[in-house]
Design a protein around this motif. Structure first.
Motif, PDB file in Angstrom:
ATOM      1  N   ASP A  67       4.924   2.502  -5.587  1.00  0.00           N
ATOM      2  CA  ASP A  67       4.547   3.422  -4.519  1.00  0.00           C
ATOM      3  C   ASP A  67       5.308   2.971  -3.281  1.00  0.00           C
ATOM      4  O   ASP A  67       4.829   2.137  -2.502  1.00  0.00           O
ATOM      5  CB  ASP A  67       3.038   3.372  -4.301  1.00  0.00           C
ATOM      6  CG  ASP A  67       2.556   4.268  -3.162  1.00  0.00           C
ATOM      7  OD1 ASP A  67       3.410   4.804  -2.423  1.00  0.00           O
ATOM      8  OD2 ASP A  67       1.330   4.415  -3.000  1.00  0.00           O
ATOM      9  N   ASN A 119       3.808   3.238   0.360  1.00  0.00           N
ATOM     10  CA  ASN A 119       2.810   2.228   0.724  1.00  0.00           C
ATOM     11  C   ASN A 119       3.266   0.806   0.430  1.00  0.00           C
ATOM     12  O   ASN A 119       2.495  -0.140   0.587  1.00  0.00           O
ATOM     13  CB  ASN A 119       1.492   2.511   0.006  1.00  0.00           C
ATOM     14  CG  ASN A 119       0.804   3.750   0.544  1.00  0.00           C
ATOM     15  OD1 ASN A 119       0.546   3.854   1.748  1.00  0.00           O
ATOM     16  ND2 ASN A 119       0.531   4.718  -0.320  1.00  0.00           N
ATOM     17  N   ARG A 120       4.508   0.668  -0.020  1.00  0.00           N
ATOM     18  CA  ARG A 120       5.132  -0.626  -0.273  1.00  0.00           C
ATOM     19  C   ARG A 120       4.301  -1.477  -1.241  1.00  0.00           C
ATOM     20  O   ARG A 120       4.017  -2.653  -0.993  1.00  0.00           O
ATOM     21  CB  ARG A 120       5.371  -1.385   1.033  1.00  0.00           C
ATOM     22  CG  ARG A 120       6.250  -0.645   2.013  1.00  0.00           C
ATOM     23  CD  ARG A 120       6.524  -1.441   3.274  1.00  0.00           C
ATOM     24  NE  ARG A 120       5.309  -1.927   3.910  1.00  0.00           N
ATOM     25  CZ  ARG A 120       4.496  -1.174   4.655  1.00  0.00           C
ATOM     26  NH1 ARG A 120       4.763   0.109   4.859  1.00  0.00           N
ATOM     27  NH2 ARG A 120       3.417  -1.701   5.206  1.00  0.00           N
ATOM     28  N   VAL A 121       3.917  -0.873  -2.375  1.00  0.00           N
ATOM     29  CA  VAL A 121       3.173  -1.606  -3.395  1.00  0.00           C
ATOM     30  C   VAL A 121       3.704  -1.242  -4.773  1.00  0.00           C
ATOM     31  O   VAL A 121       4.331  -0.189  -4.954  1.00  0.00           O
ATOM     32  CB  VAL A 121       1.655  -1.314  -3.342  1.00  0.00           C
ATOM     33  CG1 VAL A 121       1.050  -1.758  -2.016  1.00  0.00           C
ATOM     34  CG2 VAL A 121       1.364   0.148  -3.618  1.00  0.00           C
ATOM     35  N   ILE A 181       2.138  -0.985  -8.756  1.00  0.00           N
ATOM     36  CA  ILE A 181       0.961  -1.046  -9.625  1.00  0.00           C
ATOM     37  C   ILE A 181       1.444  -1.517 -10.984  1.00  0.00           C
ATOM     38  O   ILE A 181       2.232  -0.833 -11.652  1.00  0.00           O
ATOM     39  CB  ILE A 181       0.252   0.306  -9.720  1.00  0.00           C
ATOM     40  CG1 ILE A 181      -0.234   0.746  -8.336  1.00  0.00           C
ATOM     41  CG2 ILE A 181      -0.931   0.224 -10.663  1.00  0.00           C
ATOM     42  CD1 ILE A 181       0.759   1.566  -7.555  1.00  0.00           C
ATOM     43  N   LEU A 206      -3.229  -7.123  -3.821  1.00  0.00           N
ATOM     44  CA  LEU A 206      -4.088  -6.259  -3.008  1.00  0.00           C
ATOM     45  C   LEU A 206      -5.278  -5.730  -3.797  1.00  0.00           C
ATOM     46  O   LEU A 206      -6.330  -5.460  -3.221  1.00  0.00           O
ATOM     47  CB  LEU A 206      -3.284  -5.084  -2.445  1.00  0.00           C
ATOM     48  CG  LEU A 206      -2.105  -5.447  -1.536  1.00  0.00           C
ATOM     49  CD1 LEU A 206      -1.435  -4.188  -1.005  1.00  0.00           C
ATOM     50  CD2 LEU A 206      -2.555  -6.341  -0.386  1.00  0.00           C
ATOM     51  N   SER A 207      -5.119  -5.559  -5.096  1.00  0.00           N
ATOM     52  CA  SER A 207      -6.247  -5.133  -5.922  1.00  0.00           C
ATOM     53  C   SER A 207      -6.055  -5.608  -7.349  1.00  0.00           C
ATOM     54  O   SER A 207      -4.928  -5.879  -7.778  1.00  0.00           O
ATOM     55  CB  SER A 207      -6.417  -3.609  -5.894  1.00  0.00           C
ATOM     56  OG  SER A 207      -5.457  -2.976  -6.711  1.00  0.00           O
ATOM     57  N   GLY A 232      -7.809  -2.661  -3.068  1.00  0.00           N
ATOM     58  CA  GLY A 232      -7.184  -1.344  -3.007  1.00  0.00           C
ATOM     59  C   GLY A 232      -5.716  -1.471  -2.671  1.00  0.00           C
ATOM     60  O   GLY A 232      -5.095  -2.482  -2.991  1.00  0.00           O
ATOM     61  N   LYS A 233      -5.174  -0.480  -1.977  1.00  0.00           N
ATOM     62  CA  LYS A 233      -3.770  -0.530  -1.567  1.00  0.00           C
ATOM     63  C   LYS A 233      -3.616  -0.996  -0.122  1.00  0.00           C
ATOM     64  O   LYS A 233      -2.560  -0.830   0.478  1.00  0.00           O
ATOM     65  CB  LYS A 233      -3.118   0.837  -1.740  1.00  0.00           C
ATOM     66  CG  LYS A 233      -2.844   1.231  -3.182  1.00  0.00           C
ATOM     67  CD  LYS A 233      -2.049   2.520  -3.251  1.00  0.00           C
ATOM     68  CE  LYS A 233      -1.739   2.900  -4.696  1.00  0.00           C
ATOM     69  NZ  LYS A 233      -0.940   4.150  -4.790  1.00  0.00           N
ATOM     70  N   THR A 234      -4.657  -1.564   0.431  1.00  0.00           N
ATOM     71  CA  THR A 234      -4.628  -1.980   1.836  1.00  0.00           C
ATOM     72  C   THR A 234      -4.448  -3.480   1.968  1.00  0.00           C
ATOM     73  O   THR A 234      -4.934  -4.253   1.127  1.00  0.00           O
ATOM     74  CB  THR A 234      -5.922  -1.566   2.547  1.00  0.00           C
ATOM     75  OG1 THR A 234      -7.028  -2.239   1.928  1.00  0.00           O
ATOM     76  CG2 THR A 234      -6.128  -0.059   2.473  1.00  0.00           C
ATOM     77  N   THR A 273      -2.378  -4.412  -8.136  1.00  0.00           N
ATOM     78  CA  THR A 273      -1.561  -3.780  -7.105  1.00  0.00           C
ATOM     79  C   THR A 273      -0.918  -4.892  -6.291  1.00  0.00           C
ATOM     80  O   THR A 273      -1.616  -5.736  -5.710  1.00  0.00           O
ATOM     81  CB  THR A 273      -2.418  -2.891  -6.187  1.00  0.00           C
ATOM     82  OG1 THR A 273      -3.047  -1.876  -6.975  1.00  0.00           O
ATOM     83  CG2 THR A 273      -1.557  -2.230  -5.119  1.00  0.00           C
ATOM     84  N   ARG A 300       1.757  -6.266  -3.399  1.00  0.00           N
ATOM     85  CA  ARG A 300       2.409  -5.946  -2.127  1.00  0.00           C
ATOM     86  C   ARG A 300       3.915  -6.194  -2.217  1.00  0.00           C
ATOM     87  O   ARG A 300       4.353  -7.226  -2.747  1.00  0.00           O
ATOM     88  CB  ARG A 300       1.805  -6.824  -1.031  1.00  0.00           C
ATOM     89  CG  ARG A 300       2.252  -6.533   0.372  1.00  0.00           C
ATOM     90  CD  ARG A 300       1.582  -7.532   1.311  1.00  0.00           C
ATOM     91  NE  ARG A 300       1.974  -7.306   2.691  1.00  0.00           N
ATOM     92  CZ  ARG A 300       1.702  -8.134   3.691  1.00  0.00           C
ATOM     93  NH1 ARG A 300       1.016  -9.254   3.445  1.00  0.00           N
ATOM     94  NH2 ARG A 300       2.089  -7.853   4.928  1.00  0.00           N
TER      95      ARG A 300
END
Length: 443
Positions: free
Chosen positions: A95, A98-100, A102, A158-159, A174-176, A203, A205
């Motif tokens: 993604d 969002n710079r991630v 999965i 992140l998750s 999550g993605k935060t 997830t 980063r």
């Protein structure tokens, strides 16, 4: 009908083989693998859930395995049971907005690196061998040479999707980047070495791509001179890598790599990698002011690769001679004291000890070489050595984990923490089916 026959109705079952019997732990200290076990290769969390629910009902041990690159025996099946390989869990999606990424637990470090690069991003810490898997790196909180600037695996998760011992699937995070939503189960699972749950997805980063590098190779007359430079450089900037090698380690790296280091003079040698030429220039001036024998700057990739190869091949040159790979971590300003005192301790026991490591974060890699009658005195020496690291404000493992090989030292040196870990284990896995006998003693 045997439990294996019942399990085969849930998932395809494979016979035991050496490919799943060992990891990279040196043979002299590696735990003895069980003779009888079966291998399963689930593709997703639902299949993992079904396997664990069955195993939990029947009290069958489950040993989760990623890339098998661990150095503490964490993936070795030490009892008759199930080896759960994550090799088919290779889902990977980036993604970019969002710079991630999965990732399935079986995605390799190389696959993650390549996917990030294709999207104009990077996974900068590079905390393991390219065949190491995301699940395995998370389970051991892997670090690596870039931890000083970019942190360990914990800083990128992140998750997590994970499956508990009774088959329940949980999702944490999550993605935060920010998350203050109660107790961090996410970070409890990071570094848990397969003892609390089976990680199935994460997830991760991602960062912007790294810049062109400048590499400095710097010999110093003494280890104290070198570590004074480490402290001063890290006070003013954060290199991508800040490594040290004692002279003997350099000589081994040269012999195995076929490359020549910049100098054979000096007791200690530093290798610094910067993304900024200006920072490299400032670091060179600091080194010169603190007594460096020479400062060599490698700006071309060919020259950098040559020097990195010397550092990277040290272990290959010792692989057949070592008892084990120790990875105590001490405050960087204490490395020189730890090095001298550990050498004095090794001399008392008649042990040859080769030392190098990650100077910027204090992670010291030491290779005690095999000697006659090592079985009688080595483990007493190791306990004393790890006690020394703790007395200097350090820990007994910086990145390899406890697994099966440092369990006694963890229990003796950190008794209160050890008991809390046992209680947490009991809460997550009351029947003790997940990687039993690793990190904490069997309940």
């Amino acid at each position: 009908m045997s439990w294996i026959d019942v399990l085969s109705k849930i998932v395809e079952v494979f016979p035991p083989s050496d490919a799943y019997r060992f990891d990279e732990t040196p043979p002299l200290v590696a735990p003895r693998p069980a003779e009888n076990f079966v291998v399963v290769k689930p593709s997703n969390s639902e299949e993992v859930s079904a396997i664990l629910k069955f195993a939990n009902e029947k009290s069958i041990p489950v040993f989760t395995r990623g890339g098998g690159t661990g150095l503490s025996g964490g993936a070795v099946p030490t009892e008759e049971g199930i080896v759960l390989s994550t090799e088919k869990m290779t889902e990977l999606e980036v993604d970019a907005d969002n710079r991630v990424a999965i990732c399935g637990a079986g995605v390799t470090l190389k696959q993650l690196d390549d996917a990030a690069f294709r999207h104009g991003l990077s996974f900068p810490p590079h905390p393991g061998a390219e065949t190491a898997t995301v699940g395995g790196m998370i389970a051991t909180n892997a670090g690596g040479v870039r931890a000083l600037k970019y942190g360990t695996m914990r800083n990128y998760v992140l998750s997590l999707e994970a499956v508990l011992a009774d088959g329940r699937i949980i999702n944490a995070g999550g993605k935060t980047i920010k998350n203050s939503s109660g107790y961090s189960l996410l970070h409890l699972l990071v570094g848990s070495e397969g003892t609390l749950a089976v990680i199935t997805k994460a997830t991760i980063r991602l960062f912007p791509q790294t810049r062109d590098m400048t590499l400095l190779a710097i010999p110093f007359p003494t280890m104290e001179d070198a570590m004074n430079c480490v402290v001063e450089v890290a006070r003013k900037m954060l290199p991508m890598a800040l490594e040290f090698m004692e002279k003997r380690a350099v000589e081994i790296g040269e012999r195995v790599s076929g490359e020549r280091w910049v100098s054979r003079e000096g007791e200690a040698h530093l290798l610094m990698v910067f993304e900024s030429f200006d920072e490299a220039e400032e670091a060179a001036k600091i080194a010169q002011s603190l007594g460096a024998i020479d400062v060599y700057a490698a700006t071309t990739k060919k020259d950098q690769d040559r020097l990195l190869k010397v550092r990277g091949m040290i272990y290959e040159g010792l692989r057949k001679e070592v008892i084990e790979v120790l990875d105590a971590c001490v405050p960087p300003a204490k490395i020189a004291e730890y090095w001298r005192r550990s050498n004095e301790l090794a001399e008392e026991y008649g042990i040859e000890l080769i030392t190098y490591g990650h100077a910027g974060d204090g992670n010291v890699h030491q290779h005690p070489l095999v000697y006659e009658g090592w079985e009688k005195s080595y483990f007493e020496f190791r306990k004393s050595l790890l006690s020394l690291a703790v007395s200097l404000g350090g820990v007994i493992s910086g990145e390899h984990g406890i697994g099966a090989v440092k369990l006694s030292e963890l229990e003796e040196l950190f008794p209160e923490q050890f008991e809390l870990m046992r209680q947490i284990k009991l809460l997550f896995d009351p029947k003790n089916i997940l990687n039993p006998g690793k990190v904490v003693r069997k309940l």
